[in-house]
Design an enzyme around this catalytic site. Structure first.
Site, PDB file in Angstrom:
ATOM      1  N   ASP A  65       0.804  -1.222   0.000  1.00 58.92           N
ATOM      2  CA  ASP A  65       0.000   0.000   0.000  1.00 58.92           C
ATOM      3  C   ASP A  65       0.837   1.272   0.000  1.00 58.92           C
ATOM      4  O   ASP A  65       0.421   2.305   0.526  1.00 58.92           O
ATOM      5  CB  ASP A  65      -0.971   0.024   1.209  1.00 58.92           C
ATOM      6  CG  ASP A  65      -1.889  -1.173   1.218  1.00 58.92           C
ATOM      7  OD1 ASP A  65      -2.277  -1.618   0.124  1.00 58.92           O
ATOM      8  OD2 ASP A  65      -2.232  -1.659   2.317  1.00 58.92           O
ATOM      9  N   GLN A  68       2.004  -6.112  -3.173  1.00 60.11           N
ATOM     10  CA  GLN A  68       2.432  -6.193  -1.782  1.00 60.11           C
ATOM     11  C   GLN A  68       3.739  -5.398  -1.585  1.00 60.11           C
ATOM     12  O   GLN A  68       3.964  -4.456  -2.313  1.00 60.11           O
ATOM     13  CB  GLN A  68       2.606  -7.652  -1.327  1.00 60.11           C
ATOM     14  CG  GLN A  68       1.293  -8.396  -1.124  1.00 60.11           C
ATOM     15  CD  GLN A  68       0.647  -8.887  -2.403  1.00 60.11           C
ATOM     16  OE1 GLN A  68       1.287  -9.558  -3.191  1.00 60.11           O
ATOM     17  NE2 GLN A  68      -0.601  -8.567  -2.606  1.00 60.11           N
ATOM     18  N   GLY A  72      -4.477  -4.304  -3.734  1.00 61.78           N
ATOM     19  CA  GLY A  72      -5.449  -3.264  -4.059  1.00 61.78           C
ATOM     20  C   GLY A  72      -4.664  -2.036  -4.458  1.00 61.78           C
ATOM     21  O   GLY A  72      -4.018  -1.412  -3.624  1.00 61.78           O
ATOM     22  N   HIS A  73      -4.648  -1.746  -5.754  1.00 64.64           N
ATOM     23  CA  HIS A  73      -3.852  -0.623  -6.259  1.00 64.64           C
ATOM     24  C   HIS A  73      -4.794   0.473  -6.731  1.00 64.64           C
ATOM     25  O   HIS A  73      -5.584   0.267  -7.645  1.00 64.64           O
ATOM     26  CB  HIS A  73      -2.938  -1.100  -7.402  1.00 64.64           C
ATOM     27  CG  HIS A  73      -1.949  -2.145  -6.962  1.00 64.64           C
ATOM     28  ND1 HIS A  73      -1.087  -2.768  -7.816  1.00 64.64           N
ATOM     29  CD2 HIS A  73      -1.681  -2.654  -5.743  1.00 64.64           C
ATOM     30  CE1 HIS A  73      -0.339  -3.627  -7.137  1.00 64.64           C
ATOM     31  NE2 HIS A  73      -0.698  -3.592  -5.876  1.00 64.64           N
ATOM     32  N   LYS A 113       1.885   2.113  -5.107  1.00 66.47           N
ATOM     33  CA  LYS A 113       2.413   1.538  -6.363  1.00 66.47           C
ATOM     34  C   LYS A 113       1.479   1.842  -7.540  1.00 66.47           C
ATOM     35  O   LYS A 113       1.938   2.184  -8.628  1.00 66.47           O
ATOM     36  CB  LYS A 113       2.567   0.004  -6.215  1.00 66.47           C
ATOM     37  CG  LYS A 113       3.560  -0.391  -5.128  1.00 66.47           C
ATOM     38  CD  LYS A 113       3.624  -1.895  -4.937  1.00 66.47           C
ATOM     39  CE  LYS A 113       2.371  -2.498  -4.316  1.00 66.47           C
ATOM     40  NZ  LYS A 113       2.118  -2.102  -2.915  1.00 66.47           N
ATOM     41  N   THR A 135      -9.726  -4.819   1.776  1.00 63.47           N
ATOM     42  CA  THR A 135     -10.587  -5.317   2.854  1.00 63.47           C
ATOM     43  C   THR A 135     -11.251  -4.196   3.663  1.00 63.47           C
ATOM     44  O   THR A 135     -12.124  -4.474   4.487  1.00 63.47           O
ATOM     45  CB  THR A 135      -9.769  -6.180   3.838  1.00 63.47           C
ATOM     46  OG1 THR A 135      -8.682  -5.377   4.331  1.00 63.47           O
ATOM     47  CG2 THR A 135      -9.213  -7.421   3.158  1.00 63.47           C
TER      48      THR A 135
END
Ligand code: GDP
Ligand code: IMO
Ligand code: MG
Length: 418
Positions: free
Chosen positions: A15, A222, A42-43, A18, A299
């Site tokens: 997070d 990640q 999640g990008h 990226k 999430t």
């Protein structure tokens, strides 16, 4: 000289931002590739008023001229991928290519992930519950199934039923209901109908792109401290998140990799459980979370927040071979009277400047700096407040890595290129 692929890699616990940088850089690339992870990622990309959260599709998708590759090292939930593709409202054919060697995440992987987390109780990893660990587990223990197997769904459904039968006792003990042949066949046929047009030998495609001197960008998911080998094991993800993972996850050799950019927040966050030496449990941590909107993209969980850990970043920079760092979310530090950087650890009364095997029971040693206001949205280095410039210089000095880019907001133009 042979064309090389440039690479983006997360330096902390994910997070870092990226997605923003890949989207920005992708405007100048022909090919963007994901090489590991799955829909645990999640990008976020912000363009104008539009915010897009990508989980599996590479963040180059907003460049209509770029092609996007999901490499063999990624674990793919066909269901999640189809859902993500649908949000574009148009076909991504000829713009998205999926490796026939990438392993699938199926429903039983997700059930196992969630059941194991429950069983771990207080020792839970805090996974995203997306079936990542069990899918990589299946791959390594050689019981997994690859995207190319969708070409014969009858055989695949039968293999899965056989597998479920072999391990029936374990599924029963975990109270996991497994589908029968007919249910599987219907579902797999749907996956095959939608996804097979995208499935091919992506290694050959990346090789061809490099041979034709196309510009290729590799997008890590990640972060380094979540790496299965080099991260804070066992509180990690199940893939090789570091730059070396790109070779395995796409079928490249180390000589194919060109410039490596490490993406790093100007402070630090972590979502899920596990050690985090510079975590701040007081007002500062709360303010970082509030100013940085630190809630998980996948999430929605609140992210744990703390100060920049130069010991860990120096280690990660060496591990990834970073040519430069992109320093993200500098604006989130606006308004702090003092900002801190961890320059060393105290372990058993001794000063340590390298990353130990375990990050448990560490007392961070901090250096404190005067804060600043008004870096938000700044797009030239000259316009940065002096104390912010000093902070950036200190990070370069402590990590031994040049800062090549500073981000001062989520939007494309809130960026300083140095
Ligand atoms: P990724 O997983 O590394 O792509 O990062 P995420 O998208 O999960 O989280 C980064 C969040 O920070 C996203 O909501 C971005 O829109 C946002 N972001 C990125 N760069 C900046 C920045 O420089 N400043 C601020 N305030 N937000 C940023
Ligand atoms: P991006 O690409 C932050 C974390 C989870 C958990 C651990 C293991 O957006 O930076 P998993 O579901 O992978 O088995 O969970 O890893 N995690 C992430 N944390 N960003 C991510 O991705 C993450 N992907 C997994 O929270 O602690
Ligand atoms: Mg993310």
């Amino acid at each position: 000289m042979k064309t090389k692929a440039n690479l983006i890699v997360g330096i902390q616990w994910g997070d870092e931002g990226k997605g923003k940088i890949v989207d920005l850089m992708a405007q100048n690339y022909d090919v963007v590739c994901r090489y590991q992870g799955g829909h645990n990622a999640g990008h976020t990309i912000v363009v104008g008023d539009r915010t897009l959260a990508l989980h599996l599709i590479p963040s180059g998708v907003l460049n209509p001229k770029a092609i996007n590759i999901i490499g063999n090292g990624v674990v793919i939930s066909p269901k999640a991928l189809i859902e993500e593709m649908e949000q574009f409202g148009e076909s991504l054919e000829n713009r998205l290519f999926i490796s026939d060697k990438a392993h699938m995440i199926l429903d039983h992987h997700i059930s196992i992930d969630q059941a194991r987390e429950k069983l771990r109780g207080a020792k839970a990893i805090g996974t995203t519950g997306r079936g990542i660990g069990p899918a990589y587990g299946s791959k390594i223990e050689r019981s997994g199934h690859r995207m190319g197997e969708l070409r014969d769904t009858t055989k695949l459904a039968q293999n899965l039923v056989d597998y479920f039968d072999t391990y029936r006792a374990i599924f029963d003990a975990m109270e996991i209901k497994t589908p029968n042949f007919d249910e599987l066949k219907i579902e797999l046929d749907e996956f095959a109908n939608i996804l097979l047009p995208y499935v091919q030998d992506t290694t050959a495609l990346v090789w061809k792109s490099l041979d034709e001197n196309k510009k290729v960008l590799l997008e890590g998911a990640q972060g380094t401290l979540l790496d299965i080998d080099h991260g804070t094991y066992p509180f990690v993800t199940s893939s090789s998140t570091i730059s070396a993972g790109a070779c395995i996850g796409l079928g490249l050799n180390p000589k194919d990799i060109g410039e490596v950019t490490g993406i790093v927040k100007a402070y630090c966050t972590r979502v899920g459980n596990g050690p985090f030496p510079t975590e701040d449990f007081g007002d500062d941590g709360e303010m970082l979370g509030k100013n940085g909107h630190e809630f998980g993209t996948t999430t929605g969980r609140p992210r744990r927040c703390g100060w920049f850990d130069a010991v860990a970043v120096k280690y990660a920079s060496r591990l990834n071979g970073c040519d430069q760092l992109a320093l993200m979310k500098l604006d989130v530090l606006d308004g702090f009277e003092k900002v801190k950087i961890c320059t060393a650890y105290e372990i058993d009364g001794k000063r340590v400047e390298t990353l130990p095997q375990s990050l448990e029971n560490i007392t961070p040693i901090y250096e404190e700096f005067d804060g600043w206001k008004n870096s938000k949205g700044v797009s030239t280095y000259e316009d940065l407040p002096k104390n912010a410039k000093d902070y950036v210089k200190k990070i370069e000095e402590l990590t031994g890595t040049k800062v090549g880019l500073i981000s001062t907001g989520p939007k494309r133009d809130e960026t300083i290129v140095l």
